[in-house]
Design an enzyme around this catalytic site. Structure first.
Site, PDB file in Angstrom:
ATOM      1  N   HIS B  71       0.839  -1.205   0.000  1.00 58.69           N
ATOM      2  CA  HIS B  71       0.000   0.000   0.000  1.00 58.69           C
ATOM      3  C   HIS B  71       0.869   1.249   0.000  1.00 58.69           C
ATOM      4  CE1 HIS B  71      -3.731   2.173   0.370  1.00 58.69           C
ATOM      5  NE2 HIS B  71      -3.268   2.861   1.396  1.00 58.69           N
ATOM      6  N   HIS B  73       1.028   5.524  -1.319  1.00 54.86           N
ATOM      7  CA  HIS B  73       0.652   6.761  -2.019  1.00 54.86           C
ATOM      8  C   HIS B  73       1.979   7.482  -2.258  1.00 54.86           C
ATOM      9  CE1 HIS B  73      -3.538   6.111  -0.898  1.00 54.86           C
ATOM     10  NE2 HIS B  73      -3.153   5.932   0.339  1.00 54.86           N
ATOM     11  N   TYR B 133      -5.134   7.569  -7.039  1.00 52.73           N
ATOM     12  CA  TYR B 133      -6.410   8.264  -7.291  1.00 52.73           C
ATOM     13  C   TYR B 133      -6.235   9.694  -7.777  1.00 52.73           C
ATOM     14  CZ  TYR B 133      -5.531   9.782  -2.449  1.00 52.73           C
ATOM     15  OH  TYR B 133      -4.964  10.276  -1.314  1.00 52.73           O
ATOM     16  N   HIS B 222     -11.735   3.586  -3.171  1.00 53.06           N
ATOM     17  CA  HIS B 222     -11.014   4.413  -2.208  1.00 53.06           C
ATOM     18  C   HIS B 222     -11.451   4.095  -0.794  1.00 53.06           C
ATOM     19  CE1 HIS B 222     -10.076   7.760   0.431  1.00 53.06           C
ATOM     20  NE2 HIS B 222      -8.996   7.880  -0.293  1.00 53.06           N
ATOM     21  N   ARG B 225     -16.546   5.855   2.083  1.00 53.16           N
ATOM     22  CA  ARG B 225     -16.873   7.280   2.082  1.00 53.16           C
ATOM     23  C   ARG B 225     -16.927   7.828   0.664  1.00 53.16           C
ATOM     24  NH1 ARG B 225     -12.303   9.581   4.154  1.00 53.16           N
ATOM     25  NH2 ARG B 225     -11.362   7.528   4.352  1.00 53.16           N
ATOM     26  N   HIS B 249      -9.449   0.999   1.202  1.00 48.43           N
ATOM     27  CA  HIS B 249      -9.223   1.491   2.562  1.00 48.43           C
ATOM     28  C   HIS B 249     -10.408   1.077   3.420  1.00 48.43           C
ATOM     29  CE1 HIS B 249      -6.808   5.144   0.851  1.00 48.43           C
ATOM     30  NE2 HIS B 249      -5.960   4.346   1.453  1.00 48.43           N
ATOM     31  N   GLU B 252     -10.060   2.776   8.866  1.00 44.80           N
ATOM     32  CA  GLU B 252      -8.786   3.305   9.358  1.00 44.80           C
ATOM     33  C   GLU B 252      -8.997   4.084  10.656  1.00 44.80           C
ATOM     34  OE1 GLU B 252      -6.652   5.723   6.566  1.00 44.80           O
ATOM     35  OE2 GLU B 252      -4.952   6.012   7.910  1.00 44.80           O
ATOM     36  N   HIS B 286      -5.518  -1.207   6.063  1.00 46.29           N
ATOM     37  CA  HIS B 286      -5.646  -0.737   7.441  1.00 46.29           C
ATOM     38  C   HIS B 286      -6.434  -1.756   8.277  1.00 46.29           C
ATOM     39  CE1 HIS B 286      -3.779   2.965   6.384  1.00 46.29           C
ATOM     40  NE2 HIS B 286      -4.749   3.320   5.562  1.00 46.29           N
ATOM     41  N   ASP B 337       2.424   3.072   2.946  1.00 47.61           N
ATOM     42  CA  ASP B 337       1.325   4.019   2.877  1.00 47.61           C
ATOM     43  C   ASP B 337       1.780   5.468   2.680  1.00 47.61           C
ATOM     44  OD1 ASP B 337      -1.126   5.259   3.072  1.00 47.61           O
ATOM     45  OD2 ASP B 337      -1.586   4.600   5.101  1.00 47.61           O
TER      46      ASP B 337
END
Lengths: 463, 463
Positions: B71, B73, B133, B222, B225, B249, B252, B286, B337
């Site tokens: 994972h 970003h 994303y 994602h 949410r 995700h 978390e 997570h 992450d």
């Protein structure tokens, strides 16, 4: 006289005194600082020095005061990586630790401690508090020189180039209320507190100590399990009479609290308080499982708490109440304790990171607070009020962190302090000065072949 | 053909399958192993080879399969050390992260990701799952090539010499139940799930991908949410039709659970389960705040959970239930992450060490279990079933950890695996081979000047 020119230097006062008022780390970082060292002290500090003056030693990166490792059992270094067989329960660890304690003699202890202390300096620690209780021979009889093991530690620190506070530790019983000593524990005991004091006084007055600029002696109570309240009072008095630091293991695991409450109707902290141990010279080591009243006692007495996060992780002790301690204005320092890890950055950031895990809240301790824990507070805990800060008159202990590794590349002056707190490792320490002497240069210990001496001294103590 | 002779090699099957039955790490370490590589795969493994065969490349230390960073970003690397102003609340972090996301363009993103991926390889990661994303331009409009940002990441991975699974991430709303997108979030959204699928299919069929041996594509939700249940079902179907990895995700922070329960009367895990997302190709990232039912759902579906301990510390997310997951036979992997830290050893050991802090119990996960999390399970999560283990026919991804640093000196073959799990850092990685190509030698990335490129690419994105 030597002039060091620092690309960046953290000039925080370094004192995490009242309620979290440690420096804002970013504001305390200055670019272009020259530090003049005469003998073993800092004679001058000049800021806004754009380029190195002629003859100056150039230190690239961020220069900090030396770190203090306020809680160490040097011999535990030989346990690293050797307590995880199968899954590695608490008992795996404890059995191996006692097995090791049973084998050491003055020569093997000195060799192991020299390599371990050298690893500390290499990592940025310029001062160590050795919580020393392995006093006697394998049958529990005093050596001809009753302080032969303590002398081995002192010689080790001197060879490694690190300041030492020998926290000579009293250990009298195998459990709370006077439990019998196991065979290996007989090496720890002086018989009674009077014999302990006599031996320590002999050490303080010995040639080894008198005239040494880099070694001091303090007292320690192993724990409320190993020392009865009356003896604790005697030790506290001993330390008060000599204005010496006094340390004790406190509430590392819930079982200790349970036993203490059952025996005395009070917590370990309350027992120590009632014995007169608490105060500005007192450091509670671990302080993991405290009541609100315990925290208040440390706050009102001006005591220090020494957290050992990497050991408390490794031994599954739990997360200490660093937020509550900060709220009560209790100063905190750190120690590497069992040496599962020897890295000052890993230790100081864990104080904040573990608090985040416990509270789900970010930002209890600021980067400057964490530097203070690692430097000035740690030195104060060990009785070095004149070290742990970059200030005129202070001992010239400097640690320079390079900013060019992949961990730190890309930072700038404004963010250097936070980047170092949260991302540096001991490998980023490029240069270490202790008392004006260069001990680490270009990431190498200047006197000791670390890999060789660690390998030899560790393999020597295991079959 | 190249023959590598390993002083020590970990030949565990590397699969943390049922209920903690990962390898006993010590038993899986062999002394004197020769590994024959033909093309990008392992063609032969011989044990008990006392000395390097003629022409063999000698690898001193412990050789492991390459680690998978499940994972990532990549752009968060530029946040390191820059989210702790004053004390650094969660909002300090989040504001800086969105500020950064708003500034990137394909060129700056490619440069930053190249340096970040190179830092990963240098640290021992030979494969990365990029949870991507940041699809569109600063106003939220598609670039002329709608996959220009994804192509930048692919180019970055190829330049850095790391395997990549581009987890192309669907992000449609600013909050649960369809909240409006903030200006920066418009860069993340394709408008609807159909447009998302169309764009990803174009990427999969593009020249960039076809014929690449080191890049694969997966899908990602994602979070509950940012994606509604109907769209989640569509994405799950997309991934199933392509046998592609699917990540999301999950839980978390407690607030996400609260919002999800309020909106749907179900936990995020239950919503994903009802949408058909769970199963052996699914990874919950997570999975910090799970109910017992959530854990059971992952166990019964054969899903994987990806823990990101150094980020979960940094962001005060809390400690994930790794003990409960192991008890339910859920396979776990790890990811760096937000890249507060990029170090596979720090990540895997934190799985056990944080569990110790949460439970006050030592030894839930064995060293071999933790190696498995970092290697075979991580690769499986990213769709590389043929990587992450030293086995005939597997991709030739090798990481060699030197045992001569002060952290590891003194260990022996029996304890090397545990010592590496608990005491190594990325600095101990001496040699990395990816698909038969040497990418790191003598601790240096062979193609990229890491310090320079990190510095340039990070400073470029900040004013």
């Amino acid at each position: 006289m030597t002039v060091y020119w620092c690309e960046l230097a953290w000039l925080g006062t370094g004192d995490a005194d009242a309620a979290g008022s440690g420096d804002d780390a970013a504001g305390a970082v200055h670019a272009g600082v020259s530090i003049t060292v005469v003998g073993d002290r800092i004679a001058a500090i000049d800021t806004e020095v754009a380029a190195p003056p002629p003859g100056a030693v150039r230190l690239e990166g961020l220069t900090l005061p030396g770190f203090a490792n306020a809680h160490s059992h040097a011999f535990h270094r030989a346990l690293r990586g050797r307590t995880h067989a199968d899954a590695g329960s608490f008992w795996t660890w404890r059995e191996r630790m006692y097995e090791l304690a049973a084998t050491l003699d003055p020569d093997s202890y000195r060799a192991l401690a020299t390599a371990t202390f050298a690893e500390m300096v290499r990592a940025g620690f310029t001062c160590v508090g050795e919580f020393h209780y392995l006093h006697h021979d394998r049958l529990g009889r005093p050596y001809t020189n009753a302080n032969e093991m303590g002398d081995a530690l002192i010689g080790a620190a001197q060879a490694a180039g690190i300041r030492l506070t020998l926290l000579d530790t009293c250990y009298l019983s195998g459990g709370i209320g006077g439990g019998e000593l196991s065979p290996v524990q007989r090496r720890f005991s002086d018989g009674d507190v009077g014999m302990w004091a006599e031996r320590v006084d002999a050490l303080v007055g010995s040639d080894t100590l008198v005239g040494s600029d880099t070694v001091r002696v303090g007292g320690a109570v192993h724990s409320v399990r190993a020392v009865d309240p009356k003896s604790i009072s005697t030790i506290a008095e001993w330390a008060a009479n000599r204005s010496a630091p006094l340390h004790a293991h406190v509430s590392e695991q819930p079982a200790e609290n349970d036993q203490c409450l059952a025996a005395y109707g009070r917590t370990p902290t309350e027992v120590l308080a009632d014995c007169g141990a608490l105060g500005p010279r007192f450091t509670a080591v671990h302080a993991t499982h405290l009541t609100g009243h315990d925290v208040a006692l440390y706050g009102s007495s001006g005591s220090i708490c020494c957290l050992c996060p990497t050991t408390e992780r490794d031994l599954a002790d739990g997360i200490g109440p660093s937020g509550a301690l900060r709220a009560a204005a209790v100063a905190m320092c750190v120690g590497t304790d069992s040496h599962a890890v020897i890295d000052p950055f890993e230790e100081i950031r864990a104080v904040e990171l573990d608090e985040r895990l416990a509270t789900l809240r970010r930002g209890t301790h600021r980067p400057g607070d964490l530097f203070a824990a690692g430097t000035a507070v740690g030195h104060r805990s060990l009785g070095w009020h004149d070290a742990g800060r970059l200030a005129i008159g202070a001992l010239a202990d400097l640690v320079t962190v390079g900013l060019s590794s992949s961990r730190l590349a890309g930072t700038d002056a404004l963010h250097a302090a936070a980047a170092v707190v949260y991302a540096a490792t001991s490998d980023d320490v490029h240069h270490v000065v202790v008392g004006g002497q260069v001990v680490v240069s270009d990431r190498m210990h200047q006197r000791i072949d670390l890999a060789r001496d660690l390998r030899r001294s560790i393999r020597q103590v295991w079959p």
